[in-house]
Design an enzyme around this catalytic site. Structure first.
Site, short mmCIF file in Angstrom:
data_model
loop_
_atom_site.label_atom_id
_atom_site.label_comp_id
_atom_site.label_asym_id
_atom_site.label_seq_id
_atom_site.Cartn_x
_atom_site.Cartn_y
_atom_site.Cartn_z
N ASP A 179 -65.09 45.94 -32.63
CA ASP A 179 -65.33 46.87 -31.56
C ASP A 179 -65.84 48.21 -32.08
O ASP A 179 -64.65 49.15 -32.32
CB ASP A 179 -63.85 46.84 -30.85
CG ASP A 179 -63.81 48.07 -29.47
OD1 ASP A 179 -64.88 48.63 -29.39
OD2 ASP A 179 -62.72 47.66 -28.67
N LYS B 210 -69.26 53.35 -24.43
CA LYS B 210 -69.01 54.94 -24.35
C LYS B 210 -70.52 55.66 -24.66
O LYS B 210 -71.27 55.85 -23.78
CB LYS B 210 -68.14 55.28 -25.33
CG LYS B 210 -66.59 54.93 -25.08
CD LYS B 210 -65.68 55.52 -25.58
CE LYS B 210 -64.17 55.21 -24.81
NZ LYS B 210 -63.31 54.52 -25.72
N PHE C 280 -56.61 49.32 -29.50
CA PHE C 280 -57.04 49.37 -28.15
C PHE C 280 -58.43 49.00 -27.93
O PHE C 280 -59.28 49.40 -28.57
CB PHE C 280 -56.96 51.03 -27.85
CG PHE C 280 -57.19 51.41 -26.46
CD1 PHE C 280 -56.24 51.45 -25.37
CD2 PHE C 280 -58.67 51.61 -25.73
CE1 PHE C 280 -56.73 51.71 -23.94
CE2 PHE C 280 -58.96 52.06 -24.57
CZ PHE C 280 -58.04 51.75 -23.72
C1 LIG Z 1 -62.78 53.07 -24.70
C2 LIG Z 1 -62.67 52.03 -25.71
C3 LIG Z 1 -62.65 50.75 -24.83
C4 LIG Z 1 -63.00 50.51 -23.41
O1 LIG Z 1 -63.64 51.07 -22.98
P1 LIG Z 1 -63.89 51.55 -21.43
O2 LIG Z 1 -65.25 51.90 -20.92
O3 LIG Z 1 -62.75 52.36 -20.91
O4 LIG Z 1 -63.63 50.06 -20.65
C5 LIG Z 1 -62.50 49.61 -25.92
N1 LIG Z 1 -62.48 49.65 -27.08
C6 LIG Z 1 -62.44 50.82 -27.73
C7 LIG Z 1 -62.38 50.73 -29.29
C8 LIG Z 1 -62.35 52.11 -26.97
O5 LIG Z 1 -62.25 53.23 -27.56
#
Ligand SMILES: *Cc1c(COP(=O)(O)O)cnc(C)c1O
Length: 419
Positions: free
Chosen positions: A238, A267, A153
């Site tokens: 990520d 985040k 994700f």
């Molecule tokens: C939440 C998340 C995203 C996307 O972040 P948004 O601020 O919702 O666009 C990307 N990668 C990971 C691992 C995430 O948990």
């Protein structure tokens, strides 16, 4: 879906029902929220419009690592609100420099590139990896490929969902961006098999959060680091959900003492107040970015930079990482005791747990609804997995409360199903 269905099994009062009906009528249905309407929050706890209190065990998908309205963050944001909020990058502002330097130091990298949402930071990492591939690695124009992992994700843009294997997220949204190749998560051999002269980067999550807090096999991060170095491919971590203290270390990659070429952050970088994201990398990578080639109206704005800088300063002391580690050990041992009692498996890293409920017993959604009735807010993922990630300002008693509530939910159902 009628409001009665949405309110579902709970005792939602009339105040909640009115808010739910209004939201469902006028806001698009791209989420399926639990039937609760929150009105205020403080630390690890939130209060709904009926005045009921709940322990927040989702913590904004880890955007709220520092809890709701941490006084230190609110104060810094308020101070900046009274001075300057937005300049665009057409001008310098006096907040971006200090934030960029602090974040570069925290990540051990030369430079950062600030954006807003996590998805934008991932997009930035993709663009910068390609740029590096053409300008530094010497990949033939238009041929760059990036390796991604199954079950990933990385956000919701059209390019990012193009390498997702979640049909709910991708159906009827194509066509997608070419240039990605997917391999099983945690399998370094599979990565090695697809590497050739066109591959510029491997994009991965050190822990797959949305996937259900899926941990890679031990040694994966280290082996991937070695492979990427050997084959001149960028290792792009990520850490949007796994980073910034959640796992008991500043970054989840720290668990194997691995430093990726690009950190992707978001985040919690915004302290739960504001969307703040960034990538961090060394000069050879981020130095390929020239004026006009990438940007964002809000990226690096003074309010975001002030908040982000305060977050980085809080992380420097290590106290939040230590809280995550200590509370996480408690969470792991308490949750482990539930395996075999309606719980099939538990995965924990720091204060972050994925709990697989026996699907024959109940769905993840049902567990979350019943937890809510016991004052615990959590979110299911992939049918029968429930994720727990309380704010790192939670107490030992909060952790105990969440495990007792979960035990009560599954054991009550077990007894009922045996009768
Ligand atoms: C939440 C998340 C995203 C996307 O972040 P948004 O601020 O919702 O666009 C990307 N990668 C990971 C691992 C995430 O948990």
């Amino acid at each position: 879906m009628s409001t009665a269905d949405l309110v579902g099994t709970t005792q939602a009062g009339t105040a909640s029902a009115a808010h739910i009906e209004q939201t469902e009528r006028h806001a698009a249905h791209n989420y399926h929220p639990l039937p609760i309407v929150l009105a205020s929050g403080d630390g690890a706890w939130v209060t709904d419009v009926e005045g009921r209190r709940y322990l927040d065990c989702l913590a904004g998908y880890s955007a709220l690592n520092f809890g709701h309205r941490l006084p230190r963050l609110i104060e810094r944001a308020r101070e900046q609100l009274d001075r300057l909020t937005l300049t665009s990058r057409a001008f310098y502002n006096d907040q971006l420099g200090p934030f960029a330097q602090a974040l570069a130091e925290l990540t051990g990298k030369d430079q950062v590139l600030p954006m807003n949402s996590g998805a934008e930071a991932v997009e930035t990492a993709i663009k910068v990896s390609r740029k590096w591939g053409y300008l530094v690695k010497g990949v033939e124009p238009g041929k760059a490929r990036i390796v991604t992992m199954r079950g990933n994700f990385h956000g919701r843009t059209t390019t990012i969902i193009g390498f997702s294997d979640d049909e709910v997220a991708t159906d009827d949204y194509g066509p997608f961006t070419p240039g990605f190749v997917s391999v099983p998560y945690g399998d370094v051999r599979a990565v090695a098999d697809v590497l050739d002269d066109t591959v510029v980067a491997v994009l991965f999550e050190p822990v797959q959060g949305e996937g259900g807090v899926v941990l890679p096999p031990p040694g994966f991060l280290r082996d991937l680091r070695v492979l990427c170095t050997e084959r001149n491919v960028l290792m792009v971590a990520d850490e949007i959900q796994s980073g910034l203290a959640r796992t008991g270390r500043t970054f989840a990659c720290d668990h194997e003492n691995v430093v990726p070429d690009i950190y992707v952050l978001g985040k919690a970088l915004g302290g739960g107040l504001y969307p703040v994201s960034a990538i961090a990398a060394d000069d050879d990578v981020l130095g390929t970015v020239r004026p006009g080639t990438h940007g964002s109206t809000f990226g690096g704005n003074p309010l975001a930079a002030a908040i982000g800088h305060e977050v980085v300063q809080m992380l420097k002391t290590g106290e939040f990482q230590e809280r995550a580690r200590v509370l996480g050990e408690r969470l792991a041992s308490r949750l482990g005791a539930l395996v075999g009692q309606g719980v099939l498996a538990v995965r924990v890293r720091g204060l972050w747990a994925g709990v697989d409920i026996d699907p024959a017993l109940m769905t993840g959604r049902e567990v979350c609804e019943e937890l809510m009735e016991r004052g615990i807010l959590a979110k299911d993922t992939h049918g029968s997995t429930v994720r727990f990630a309380p704010p790192l300002v939670a107490t030992e008693a909060d952790v105990d409360l969440l495990v007792s509530a979960l035990e009560d939910v599954v054991v009550t159902r077990l007894h009922r199903s045996r009768r």
